[in-house]
Design a protein around this motif. Sequence first.
Motif, short mmCIF file in Angstrom:
data_model
loop_
_atom_site.label_atom_id
_atom_site.label_comp_id
_atom_site.label_asym_id
_atom_site.label_seq_id
_atom_site.Cartn_x
_atom_site.Cartn_y
_atom_site.Cartn_z
N UNK A 299 0.63 -1.44 0.11
CA UNK A 299 -0.22 0.17 0.19
C UNK A 299 1.05 0.76 -0.16
N UNK A 300 2.31 1.18 1.10
CA UNK A 300 2.58 2.22 0.77
C UNK A 300 3.63 2.88 -0.87
N UNK A 301 3.39 1.61 -0.91
CA UNK A 301 3.89 2.06 -2.92
C UNK A 301 2.86 2.64 -3.76
N UNK A 302 2.08 3.28 -3.20
CA UNK A 302 0.20 3.20 -4.00
C UNK A 302 0.33 4.79 -3.53
N UNK A 303 1.40 5.62 -2.58
CA UNK A 303 1.00 6.83 -2.28
C UNK A 303 1.41 7.70 -3.64
N UNK A 304 -0.24 8.72 -3.72
CA UNK A 304 0.57 9.36 -5.44
C UNK A 304 1.87 10.59 -5.45
N UNK A 305 2.73 10.25 -3.75
CA UNK A 305 3.70 11.03 -3.99
C UNK A 305 4.63 10.78 -4.63
N UNK A 306 4.72 9.33 -4.68
CA UNK A 306 5.85 8.45 -4.69
C UNK A 306 5.18 7.85 -6.41
N UNK A 307 4.40 7.54 -6.58
CA UNK A 307 3.84 7.02 -7.74
C UNK A 307 2.83 7.80 -8.82
N UNK A 308 3.27 8.84 -9.08
CA UNK A 308 1.41 9.94 -9.19
C UNK A 308 0.99 9.11 -10.53
N UNK A 309 0.89 8.00 -10.99
CA UNK A 309 0.58 7.12 -11.87
C UNK A 309 -0.76 6.07 -11.35
N UNK A 310 -1.27 5.53 -9.91
CA UNK A 310 -1.78 4.95 -9.28
C UNK A 310 -3.29 5.17 -9.15
N UNK B 122 -6.68 5.83 -9.03
CA UNK B 122 -8.31 4.81 -8.40
C UNK B 122 -7.76 4.93 -7.41
N UNK B 123 -6.17 3.58 -7.28
CA UNK B 123 -6.10 2.75 -5.76
C UNK B 123 -5.45 3.45 -4.91
N UNK B 124 -4.86 5.41 -5.30
CA UNK B 124 -3.74 6.14 -4.39
C UNK B 124 -4.64 5.55 -3.33
N UNK B 125 -3.34 5.62 -2.11
CA UNK B 125 -4.14 5.96 -0.41
C UNK B 125 -2.97 6.82 -0.43
N UNK B 126 -3.71 7.15 0.41
CA UNK B 126 -2.70 8.86 1.39
C UNK B 126 -1.90 8.24 2.50
N UNK B 127 -1.03 9.46 2.77
CA UNK B 127 -0.20 9.32 4.16
C UNK B 127 -1.16 8.93 5.14
N UNK B 128 -2.04 9.46 5.82
CA UNK B 128 -3.04 9.57 7.41
C UNK B 128 -3.38 7.31 7.22
N UNK B 129 -3.72 7.01 5.66
CA UNK B 129 -4.92 5.82 5.84
C UNK B 129 -3.57 4.96 6.04
N UNK B 130 -1.93 5.44 5.91
CA UNK B 130 -1.13 4.23 6.34
C UNK B 130 -0.98 4.38 7.80
N UNK B 131 -0.84 5.00 8.49
CA UNK B 131 -1.02 5.71 9.72
C UNK B 131 -1.69 4.94 10.31
N UNK B 132 -3.34 4.74 9.87
CA UNK B 132 -4.23 3.84 10.63
C UNK B 132 -4.22 2.71 10.38
N UNK B 133 -3.22 2.67 9.30
CA UNK B 133 -3.61 0.65 9.04
C UNK B 133 -1.58 0.57 9.70
N UNK B 134 -1.16 1.38 10.25
CA UNK B 134 0.01 0.82 10.87
C UNK B 134 -0.36 0.64 12.26
N UNK B 135 -1.70 1.55 12.86
CA UNK B 135 -1.33 1.13 14.42
C UNK B 135 -2.30 0.24 13.77
N UNK B 136 -3.34 -0.26 13.14
CA UNK B 136 -4.11 -1.49 13.55
C UNK B 136 -3.19 -2.55 13.02
N UNK B 137 -1.51 -2.32 12.09
CA UNK B 137 -1.10 -3.70 12.28
C UNK B 137 -0.38 -3.79 13.45
#
Lengths: 126, 189
Positions: free
Chosen positions: B135-146, B148-163
Motif C-alpha cells: 500500500x505504501x507504494x501506492x502513495x500519489x507522491x511516490x507513484x503518480x500513476x496509481x 483510483x488505487x491511491x492511498x493517502x499517508x494518514x491512511x497508512x498511519x492508521x493501517x500501521x496502528x491496526x497492524x
Amino acid sequence: MRTDTRTTAPPLPPPAAVPRPRGRPRRATRRLGVQPLPALVLALFLVFFVLPALWLVLAATKTDSQLVHSNPLAFGSWRALRANWDALTDYQDNAVFLWLRNSALYAFLALVITLCVAIPRATDWR
Amino acid sequence: MTEFRGRHTLLIATLVVMLMPNATLVVPLFLEVNAVHLIGSMWSIILPYAFYPFGVYLTYIYFSTALPPELLDAARLDGCSEIGVFRRVALPLAAPVVALVGFFSFVANWTNYFLPYVMLPDSRQFPVQVGLGDAAERRPQFNPTVGSLAVQRPELALATLLAITPVLVVFLFSQRFLVAGMLAGATKN
C-alpha cells in the motif's frame, strides 16, 4: 504485575548483635528529591520510544495536507480520522482485514508447530 | 531423556542457525521451498518459521538449568512412562518458558516481512506487513500513476496502528508469564 515500592512490609526487628547504623536512614535520602541523572536518562528513553508512537497515533487523525503542513504533534480532527478509516477499509475491497486475518493465521499455525517442536526436542537434550 | 547419536551436533546446528540473520536464509529457503513446489501456498512461510531455533535454545537452557533431573528420575521410579514423565512433570513446570517461546515466536512471525514478500506472489495472500509495504507504494507522491488505487499517508498511519495492535494485546496479556519466564534459569543451586 506491578510492585509498589512505596509501601513496604513492616520492617523486621534488627538482630541484637548488629548495631543500627547511625545517622539518617537510607530511605530518607532516597526520597529527598528526584535524582537528576536517572531522571534525564528516563526522559531520553521516554522521548525515544514514546514520541514516534505518539506521532503515529496523531498522524492517523489528520488529512494528508495537515500531516505535511501542521504541527507534527497536533491533533487533527475526529472527522479526518473517520474519513481515513472509511478510505482504508474501502481500499481494495477490505484488503486490510484480509491481510490481518492472513497474518493471524500464519502466526498462529507457526506458533503451534513451534511449540510442538521446541518443547519436546529441548527436553531430549538434558 | 532419549540418548541418540549426533544430538550434540544437532544442538550446535540449531545454535548456528540462531546466529544467522534471518535475511541471509531467505534465498536458500526460497530454493528449498521451490524444490518441493510450495511457492505461493501458505505453508511456504509457516514451515520455515515453525522451526524456531531461538525457541529450541531457550527451552534447552530452561530444562537444563531449572528442572532438576532427580525430579524426572523420581517420576520414573514411581512407574511413569517417558511420555507420562514429560506430560505430568516436565510440561507443567515449563509453563513460563512455553509462554516465553510462544510470545517471541508470535512476534517474530507477525513482524516478518522479507520471507512472505519473496514467497507469496498473490496480494490476497499477503500478511499485513507485506500488504502495508504494497500500500505504501501506492502513495500519489511516490507513484503518480496509481489513479483510483491511491492511498493517502494518514491512511497508512492508521493501517500501521491496526497492524501493531495485536502484538500489543498479546504482550499485555502475557506480561506476567513473560516476567516469570525471564528469570528462568537465572539462578542455579
